[in-house]
Design an enzyme around this catalytic site. Structure first.
Site, PDB file in Angstrom:
ATOM      1  N   GLY A 238       1.066  -1.511   0.113  1.00  0.00           N
ATOM      2  CA  GLY A 238      -0.112   0.083  -0.016  1.00  0.00           C
ATOM      3  C   GLY A 238       0.927   0.675  -0.295  1.00  0.00           C
ATOM      4  N   PHE A 239       1.598   1.309   0.956  1.00  0.00           N
ATOM      5  CA  PHE A 239       2.794   2.029   1.046  1.00  0.00           C
ATOM      6  C   PHE A 239       1.650   3.741   1.419  1.00  0.00           C
ATOM      7  CE2 PHE A 239       4.666   0.051  -2.927  1.00  0.00           C
ATOM      8  CZ  PHE A 239       5.854  -0.591  -1.614  1.00  0.00           C
ATOM      9  N   GLY A 466       2.226  -7.167   3.725  1.00  0.00           N
ATOM     10  CA  GLY A 466       2.952  -7.368   3.334  1.00  0.00           C
ATOM     11  C   GLY A 466       4.199  -7.560   3.803  1.00  0.00           C
ATOM     12  N   THR A 467       4.653  -7.416   4.792  1.00  0.00           N
ATOM     13  CA  THR A 467       5.635  -6.812   5.726  1.00  0.00           C
ATOM     14  C   THR A 467       5.584  -7.666   6.391  1.00  0.00           C
ATOM     15  OG1 THR A 467       3.825  -6.297   7.235  1.00  0.00           O
ATOM     16  CG2 THR A 467       5.059  -4.029   5.546  1.00  0.00           C
ATOM     17  N   ARG A 646      14.690  -2.976  18.703  1.00  0.00           N
ATOM     18  CA  ARG A 646      14.735  -4.296  18.430  1.00  0.00           C
ATOM     19  C   ARG A 646      14.498  -6.009  17.095  1.00  0.00           C
ATOM     20  NH1 ARG A 646      14.115  -9.341  23.154  1.00  0.00           N
ATOM     21  NH2 ARG A 646      14.952 -11.148  21.783  1.00  0.00           N
ATOM     22  N   ASN A 649      11.833  -9.703  13.658  1.00  0.00           N
ATOM     23  CA  ASN A 649      11.915 -10.700  12.265  1.00  0.00           C
ATOM     24  C   ASN A 649      13.136 -10.459  11.334  1.00  0.00           C
ATOM     25  OD1 ASN A 649      11.782 -12.851   9.867  1.00  0.00           O
ATOM     26  ND2 ASN A 649      10.227 -12.973  10.125  1.00  0.00           N
ATOM     27  N   GLN A 656      12.130  -5.474   4.543  1.00  0.00           N
ATOM     28  CA  GLN A 656      11.528  -3.749   4.859  1.00  0.00           C
ATOM     29  C   GLN A 656      12.891  -2.426   4.277  1.00  0.00           C
ATOM     30  OE1 GLN A 656       7.952  -2.353   5.403  1.00  0.00           O
ATOM     31  NE2 GLN A 656       7.945  -4.604   4.929  1.00  0.00           N
ATOM     32  N   GLY A 720       9.923   0.914  14.387  1.00  0.00           N
ATOM     33  CA  GLY A 720       8.824   0.245  13.365  1.00  0.00           C
ATOM     34  C   GLY A 720       9.986   0.489  12.333  1.00  0.00           C
ATOM     35  N   GLU A 723       8.849   2.415   7.367  1.00  0.00           N
ATOM     36  CA  GLU A 723       9.080   3.404   6.153  1.00  0.00           C
ATOM     37  C   GLU A 723      10.189   3.921   6.378  1.00  0.00           C
ATOM     38  OE1 GLU A 723       4.451   6.110   6.796  1.00  0.00           O
ATOM     39  OE2 GLU A 723       4.925   4.946   8.110  1.00  0.00           O
TER      40      GLU A 723
END
Ligand code: MOS
Length: 763
Positions: A238-239, A466-467, A646, A649, A656, A720, A723
């Site tokens: 989606g971005f 998709g992340t 941290r 995955n 990403q 996160g 982005e």
């Protein structure tokens, strides 16, 4: 949960666990929004305005309505039950607030003026082409130069006296940087399938937020939230373009209600360039003041951001400016400029990505003016605390990002003069830039169910765009129970599940971790209690705290079951005299299942978290190869070093940053949505003319995570990563291009035409 049982399973946190939904996607079994078909399904096709500004003078659908298979034509004055939605930020956000076909005005080229519904897609397309619309057209304003703006320019983050400090600065930079309109191009295009059963509507959507979509659509359609269900089990990314609803969703729902049949609508690639958001054009003037030895004394960041006629969207270019560097005098000003374009939307790293192109390019220019190394300049001005909010950082290791990256690329061998480095007959340029993005823990609910068939189900109304979100849930459940991954079922992407976060702002992972951990731990606690008290249980008479769960089995804490050859991806559990599979305990207790729920308390309600500035950091070192005789530029290497807390995955996390670096390369060299000045049409609204990086454009990419846990954000220390990887790429490349060619490009994308100005004529 006993800590002595944790290490083996817990090591899955941080591991590069392959996506558990991967096989469904690669085998074509994963169903995306418009893959859903139902008996009686009708097809809707939207009709776009062919002017950029004006009014509909005459609308004639008579021919279209007589065509074969046509069931319904929706247009202004003819659309049922669609209402206006006023955003209420915490609870619901929409991209284009105007309801579809709300008036006869045209605000931007491509605006939907009608939709035709027919038995087949082909019939709907043919009839859509037969709709005749006459317009009173005016010249649209799509002027890409925003500097004529005369409206309000609110100030933020003011500290000290930036103008005075700039006037007296021994060294100063004053430059303007421009980033163009970039269009989101996720692989999956937007689409909706709407199905009504009585008063209930189900929307099969491609959305980054099923809960937000449900909230908004309940108000748009005028039906209670309980009657709206939004399903988005798989999303082809989606971005940011799919964060909030677009009009096609309401069009499908309204048509389906009117016809009392399921209706499918797809937004095609061409429409996506005008109707489903974009990163708006920005024009940013940066003024920096510094002492002769390179200490920043003033930063002034004045930017304009383009928006549509109807929506107040601001690309917050100055968000990182107040805290990235230590500087006593600073101000950011914003000017929101209306043009005849569709509503902008957040795009990967909104604000930060264009903002840091400007700020970090200016820092490179300052370093050159100071004859100082750009890494050294950044280390010298690194902030010890957030001077914008006057708060300490929860965890910031940006200096180490720079020193690690410098080591990796061999920065000490860099010679600063443009075109001074050569390799294999090519000129080499090196550039660096920093990145930052905010972190937070947003609310989330999740439930975990221990099932009688030996499987564990985890449920949350968030979604995986998709992340790797599906896999993160499974990792947490495995870490706390030892149940193998192939016995863990993760249910996401359905608004009927416990309310979860939007996949946005790079905040989904940090939100879902605490809720899932609480839910699974409380399920295990209940299991152990039941194991101890139920007469038929092999552990009857023990105390719950004498028991533990390892490898999916309940056992006495004092002797951990020895399981041979167990792997996280197999069912290779082996019964030992001491361990009892949890489902045997359920059977002994005559229980259908054990369900427990968990909740994440948001950081904005957490008195401790509120005492810190929560952000992630990173930097990119880019290398370009320049062949002056044929004017060929290639990005050859990017080293990305990130401090994102941290990493849960390592595989999905690395993906990403890799993907974001590629997207940043597209921003630096290719992407630019060009609006025709006469009509307002995005003229390169297709993949032949709108250039995105392909495999042949890719450099060697190298990602390093520093992996310092940020325990203020959550108990795992995860922030996160979705982005931030896009921030800093374009300025690193632009600086590398300067280093190779002597040409400073301040107006993205960097074009061959720009580089022809280079004085370097041979390698
Ligand atoms: Mo992100 S721009 O919040 O999808």
């Amino acid at each position: 949960m006993a800590t002595d049982t944790l290490p083996r399973a817990a090591s899955i946190i941080g591991a590069a666990v392959p996506r558990i939904d991967g096989p469904l996607k690669t085998s074509g079994k994963a169903r995306y929004a418009v893959d859903h078909n139902f008996p009686g399904l009708a097809h809707a096709v939207a009709v776009q305005a062919t002017i950029g500004k004006g009014k509909i003078r005459n609308f004639d659908s008579s021919a279209a309505e007589r065509m074969p298979g046509v069931l319904l034509v929706l247009h202004h004055g003819k659309i049922d039950s669609v209402y206006r939605f006023y955003p209420h930020e915490a609870d619901g956000t929409i991209n284009e607030g105007r309801p579809p076909f709300a008036d006869e005005n045209i605000y931007y080229w491509g605006q939907f003026v009608a939709a035709v519904v027919a038995e087949t897609l082909e019939q709907a397309k043919a009839a859509a082409n037969a709709i005749k619309v006459e317009y009173d057209a005016e010249t649209p304003d799509v002027n890409p130069d925003l500097r004529d703006f005369q409206g309000p320019r609110p100030e933020s983050w003011l500290r000290g006296n930036p103008d005075q400090a700039l006037a007296s600065a021994p060294v100063a930079i004053d430059e303007t940087y421009v980033t163009p309109v970039e269009t989101h191009n996720p692989m999956e295009m937007h689409g909706t399938v709407a199905v009504w059963v009585g008063d209930d509507v189900t929307l099969y959507e491609c959305t980054q937020g099923v809960v937000n979509h449900r909230t908004v659509m309940s108000e748009v359609l005028g039906v209670p939230r309980e009657n709206v269900r939004v399903i988005s089990r798989f999303i082809g990314s989606g971005f940011g373009g799919k964060l909030f609803p677009w009009p096609q969703s309401a069009i499908a729902a309204s048509a389906a209600k009117t016809l009392n049949r399921p209706v499918k609508i797809s937004v095609d690639r061409r429409m996506m360039f005008s109707n489903t958001g974009h990163r708006p054009l920005t024009q940013q003037r940066i003024r920096l003041g510094a002492t002769q030895d390179g200490k920043l004394t003033a930063i002034r960041h004045d930017f304009f951001t383009q928006t549509s006629q109807l929506d107040d969207f601001v690309e917050h270019c100055g968000e990182q400016t107040p805290f990235l560097y230590s500087c006593p005098n600073l101000v950011v000003t914003t000017g929101m400029v209306r043009r005849n374009v569709g509503a902008p939307a957040p795009m990967r790293g909104p604000g930060a990505v264009p903002g840091l192109f400007a700020l970090e390019s200016a820092m490179d220019e300052l370093a050159i003016k100071l004859k100082m190394d750009p890494v050294e300049l950044r280390l010298k001005n690194d902030a010890e605390r957030d001077e914008g909010r006057n708060l300490p950082f929860s965890s910031r290791h940006l200096k180490e990002c720079y020193t690690t990256g410098a080591e990796k690329i061999g920065w000490k061998n860099r010679t600063p003069q443009p075109a001074s480095m050569r390799r294999n007959g090519k000129v080499i340029g090196w550039g660096v830039a920093g990145a930052s993005w905010s972190a937070a823990r947003i609310p989330c609910n999740a439930s975990v169910e221990l099932c009688p068939n030996g499987r564990v189900c985890v449920r949350c109304a968030t979604q995986d765009i998709g992340t790797g979100t599906y896999t993160i849930f499974a990792q947490v459940v495995h870490a706390q129970t030892g149940v193998p991954l192939d016995r863990i079922d993760v249910f996401l992407g359905d608004s009927s599940l416990p309310d979860g976060p939007t996949s946005g702002g790079s905040m989904a992972t940090s939100a879902v971790l605490p809720a899932t951990t609480t839910a699974v731990n409380s399920a295990v606690t209940r299991l152990l209690h039941i194991a101890a008290v139920v007469p038929n249980s092999p552990f009857h008479g023990k105390k719950p705290d004498e028991l533990a769960m390892t490898d999916g089995m309940v056992h006495l804490k004092e002797s951990t079951p020895q399981v041979v050859g167990v792997s996280i991806n197999s069912g290779g559990r082996q019964l030992t005299p001491n361990g009892v599979p949890f489902e045997e305990i359920l059977k002994a207790a005559d229980l259908g299942s054990i369900v427990a729920s968990g909740k994440t308390n948001p950081s904005f309600d957490d008195p401790k978290a509120k005492q810190y500035s929560l952000h992630s950091y990173g930097c990119h070192f880019a290398e370009v190869e320049w062949e002056p005789d044929i004017a060929r530029l290639r990005v050859s290497r990017i080293f990305s070093i990130f401090d994102c807390g941290r990493i849960i995955n390592k595989g999905a996390g690395t993906n990403q940053i890799l993907g974001a670096a590629v997207m940043g390369l597209g921003m630096a060299l290719f992407e630019d949505t060009i609006h025709d000045q006469r009509t307002g049409q995005p003229i390169n609204n297709n993949f032949a003319d709108y250039i995105v990086p392909v495999c042949a454009d890719l450099p060697d990419l190298d990602v390093t995570f520093l992996d310092y846990p940020d325990l203020i954000v959550n108990e795992y220390g995860a922030r996160g990563i979705g982005e931030i990887g896009m921030a800093g790429v374009a300025p690193a490349i632009a600086s590398a291009v300067y280093h190779a060619t002597g040409v400073r490009v301040r107006n993205l994308p960097i074009r061959i035409e720009d580089l022809l100005k280079s004085d370097i004529h041979e390698a």
